[in-house]
Design a protein around this motif. Structure first.
Motif, mmCIF file in Angstrom:
data_model
loop_
_atom_site.group_PDB
_atom_site.id
_atom_site.type_symbol
_atom_site.label_atom_id
_atom_site.label_comp_id
_atom_site.label_asym_id
_atom_site.label_seq_id
_atom_site.Cartn_x
_atom_site.Cartn_y
_atom_site.Cartn_z
ATOM 1 N N CYS A 39 0.844 -1.202 0.000
ATOM 2 C CA CYS A 39 0.000 0.000 0.000
ATOM 3 C C CYS A 39 0.877 1.249 0.000
ATOM 4 O O CYS A 39 1.785 1.382 0.814
ATOM 5 C CB CYS A 39 -0.911 0.002 1.231
ATOM 6 S SG CYS A 39 -1.927 1.495 1.378
ATOM 7 N N TRP A 40 0.585 2.172 -0.944
ATOM 8 C CA TRP A 40 1.364 3.410 -1.039
ATOM 9 C C TRP A 40 0.540 4.641 -0.675
ATOM 10 O O TRP A 40 0.805 5.749 -1.120
ATOM 11 C CB TRP A 40 1.934 3.559 -2.456
ATOM 12 C CG TRP A 40 2.993 2.534 -2.725
ATOM 13 C CD1 TRP A 40 2.841 1.366 -3.400
ATOM 14 C CD2 TRP A 40 4.338 2.576 -2.261
ATOM 15 N NE1 TRP A 40 4.014 0.660 -3.410
ATOM 16 C CE2 TRP A 40 4.960 1.384 -2.717
ATOM 17 C CE3 TRP A 40 5.085 3.470 -1.517
ATOM 18 C CZ2 TRP A 40 6.284 1.086 -2.456
ATOM 19 C CZ3 TRP A 40 6.396 3.177 -1.254
ATOM 20 C CH2 TRP A 40 6.994 2.000 -1.715
ATOM 21 N N GLU A 41 -0.474 4.426 0.189
ATOM 22 C CA GLU A 41 -1.257 5.540 0.724
ATOM 23 C C GLU A 41 -0.565 6.068 1.975
ATOM 24 O O GLU A 41 0.084 5.315 2.711
ATOM 25 C CB GLU A 41 -2.670 5.079 1.082
ATOM 26 C CG GLU A 41 -3.516 4.649 -0.093
ATOM 27 C CD GLU A 41 -3.947 5.826 -0.940
ATOM 28 O OE1 GLU A 41 -4.121 6.928 -0.389
ATOM 29 O OE2 GLU A 41 -4.101 5.642 -2.168
ATOM 30 N N PRO A 42 -0.677 7.373 2.258
ATOM 31 C CA PRO A 42 -0.076 7.907 3.496
ATOM 32 C C PRO A 42 -0.883 7.498 4.719
ATOM 33 O O PRO A 42 -2.082 7.205 4.619
ATOM 34 C CB PRO A 42 -0.129 9.419 3.281
ATOM 35 C CG PRO A 42 -1.278 9.628 2.348
ATOM 36 C CD PRO A 42 -1.310 8.431 1.439
ATOM 37 N N ILE A 43 -0.219 7.448 5.867
ATOM 38 C CA ILE A 43 -0.925 7.129 7.104
ATOM 39 C C ILE A 43 -1.882 8.266 7.445
ATOM 40 O O ILE A 43 -1.726 9.396 6.989
ATOM 41 C CB ILE A 43 0.054 6.891 8.268
ATOM 42 C CG1 ILE A 43 0.864 8.167 8.551
ATOM 43 C CG2 ILE A 43 0.971 5.729 7.975
ATOM 44 C CD1 ILE A 43 1.723 8.079 9.800
#
Length: 427
Positions: A145-149
Motif C-alpha cells: 500500500c502506497w497511501e499515506p498514514i
C-alpha cells in the motif's frame, strides 16, 4: 490542497542514489519536522536526500541551460520541465515548492506510485542551490500500500482495514519456537474474552515484564539470594549494603527536619511566655494604681510589648550540619508532646536571663553563650537562620533520595537482565 498539489501535472518519489553530493543547512532543518526523506519513512532515523549521480559542475551546466531555455515553443505552447516540452496531459507532473516550475515525474526520476506520499517537493536545481529537500509522508505499514498514514491519529496505517490486514498477515507468517503458534493465539483470545473489559486486557497484555518466580519473591520479601549466581549475589549484596547506609541517613534527615519544627515551636513558647510575664507585671501595676486612685487615662490604652526574639542556637546549627547531635537527644526532643513541661527549666532560665538583662540586650547578648536573645528585627546577623538550616537538611535529603533511587534502579536492572538471560537459555 494535497490533491491539487499532486494531480496530472505533478510527480512523487525522490531520486535515490548512492552518491551524496551536497547537504544544506535547510535540509538539516527539514529533517526535524516529522517528515522523512524516503517514501517508506523507514529508511533512516535522520535520512538525507541526495541529488542524482551528477557532479556539482554537471548540475550547474544543466541549470544554466534550463534558465536560458525559451518558455514557449514555435506554436506558442508553454514549455515545462528540464526536457522543455509542453504538457499534453499524458504524463504526471509536479510543481516545485520553491521555484514553482513544473516537472515530469519521469524526468525527476520519481515513481508515480509514490505521488500521494509527497509532502513537499524541491526540484534538483533547488536542492542543488540548498533551498530545501523533498519531504515525504509516512506510508501505510502494509508493504503493497502506497497511501499515506492517517494524519488525524497516531496510526501506522491508512485505514482500519489495512491495520487489521497487517496484523492478520503478521500472525499467519510467524512460525518457529520463538513465535506465536495457533494455541498461543487461542490462549490470548480466551484470556481477553473472559470478562467485559477484554479490550483493556488486550491493551495491557505484555506491558508488564514477566519476572522469574525467584526474582518476584526476592523483590517482595527479600528472600534468600544464595541460589543466584555468585557474581549477581555479590553485586546485590554490595548494593544492599550501600542502600542500608543511605536509607539510614535519609531517616536521620527526616528526624532532623522534625527536630527543627520542634525548635520553632520552642521559640514560639519562649516568646509567648516572655510576653505573658510582662502582661502579668503590667496588670499588677494597674491594679496597684487603681487601688491608690492614681490610674491615668493613658494607662487604659497601654498595650503590653510583643516579643519576637531571634533565638539562634549555635549548638543546633553545628549539630545539624556535622551530625554531632546524638540521635537519642533528637528523638527525645521530637517525641515531646509538651515542650514547656519537658524543658521548663531551660525555657524559664532563658526568660529570666532576658528579663534580668533586658536593658543591656544587644548583638553580643547570648544565653549561656549559645542562644541569641536579640530582637529578631534588630538581628541581621542571623536573619532567616531557621530557613537556612532547614534548606540544608532538605537539600541533603533530596541528594540522598536521588542516590537511593539510582541504586534501586541499578538493582532492578540487574534482576531484569538475569531474568532475560534465563529466558533466553530456556528457549
Amino acid at each position: 490542497m494535497e490533491n491539487e498539489q499532486v494531480k496530472k501535472r505533478r510527480s512523487a518519489s525522490p531520486a535515490v542514489s548512492s552518491k551524496e553530493v551536497k547537504k544544506s543547512k535547510v535540509e538539516k532543518e527539514n529533517l526535524l519536522d516529522g517528515h522523512s526523506a524516503s517514501p517508506s519513512g523507514l529508511s533512516n532515523r535522520y535520512p538525507t536526500e541526495e541529488i542524482e549521480d551528477e557532479s556539482y559542475e554537471e548540475i550547474s551546466k544543466q541549470y544554466k541551460k534550463f534558465s536560458n531555455a525559451p518558455k514557449f515553443n514555435l506554436n506558442s505552447e508553454e514549455l515545462f520541465c528540464i526536457c522543455r516540452k509542453p504538457d499534453h496531459g499524458g504524463e504526471l507532473m509536479i510543481s516545485c515548492d520553491s521555484c514553482d516550475e513544473w516537472f515530469h515525474f519521469k524526468c525527476m526520476k520519481l515513481n508515480e506510485d509514490h505521488s500521494k506520499l509527497i509532502a513537499k517537493f524541491y526540484c534538483k536545481f533547488c536542492r542543488w542551490k540548498g533551498v530545501g529537500s523533498t519531504k515525504w509522508k509516512r506510508k501505510c505499514r502494509l508493504e503493497w500500500c502506497w497511501e499515506p498514514i492517517r494524519a488525524d491519529s497516531k496510526s501506522k496505517y491508512c485505514c482500519d482495514e489495512h491495520g487489521i490486514t497487517y496484523i492478520k498477515q503478521t500472525l499467519l507468517i510467524k512460525n518457529g519456537i520463538n513465535d506465536l503458534i495457533p494455541n498461543d493465539i487461542k490462549s490470548i483470545f480466551n484470556y481477553c474474552t473472559t470478562s467485559d473489559n477484554g479490550y483493556q486486557k488486550l491493551v495491557l497484555l505484555g506491558s508488564k515484564f514477566p519476572e522469574l518466580p525467584e526474582i518476584s519473591s526476592l523483590k517482595k520479601d527479600g528472600s534468600d539470594i544464595s541460589e543466584l549466581p555468585e557474581s549477581l549475589k555479590n553485586n546485590l549484596t554490595k548494593i544492599g549494603s550501600n542502600l542500608d547506609k543511605i536509607n539510614s541517613l535519609i531517616d536521620f534527615c527526616r528526624l532532623k527536619s522534625d527536630y527543627l519544627l520542634k525548635i520553632k515551636e520552642k521559640i514560639k513558647i519562649i516568646n509567648e511566655r516572655l510576653q505573658a510575664s510582662y502582661q502579668v507585671e503590667d496588670q499588677t501595676e494597674n491594679c496597684e494604681e487603681s487601688s491608690k486612685g492614681k490610674r491615668s487615662k493613658d494607662s487604659k490604652s497601654k498595650k503590653s510589648k510583643k516579643f519576637d526574639l531571634c533565638c539562634y542556637d549555635k549548638s543546633i546549627n553545628q549539630g545539624i550540619q556535622t551530625d554531632i547531635l546524638s540521635k537519642n537527644d533528637i528523638e527525645k526532643f521530637t517525641i515531646s508532646e509538651d515542650i514547656y513541661t519537658d524543658y521548663k527549666e531551660q525555657i524559664d532560665n532563658i526568660i529570666g536571663f532576658y528579663r534580668e538583662h533586658k536593658d543591656d540586650i544587644d548583638s553580643n547578648s547570648w544565653f549561656e553563650n549559645t542562644i541569641c536573645l536579640q530582637d529578631k528585627r534588630k538581628c541581621p546577623r542571623h536573619n532567616g537562620w531557621w530557613n537556612l538550616i532547614n534548606d540544608e537538611v532538605v537539600k541533603r535529603y533530596n541528594e540522598l533520595s536521588i542516590n537511593a533511587k539510582k541504586l534501586e534502579d541499578e538493582k532492578l536492572i540487574m534482576l531484569r537482565n538475569y531474568s532475560i538471560k534465563i529466558y533466553e537459555l530456556r528457549s
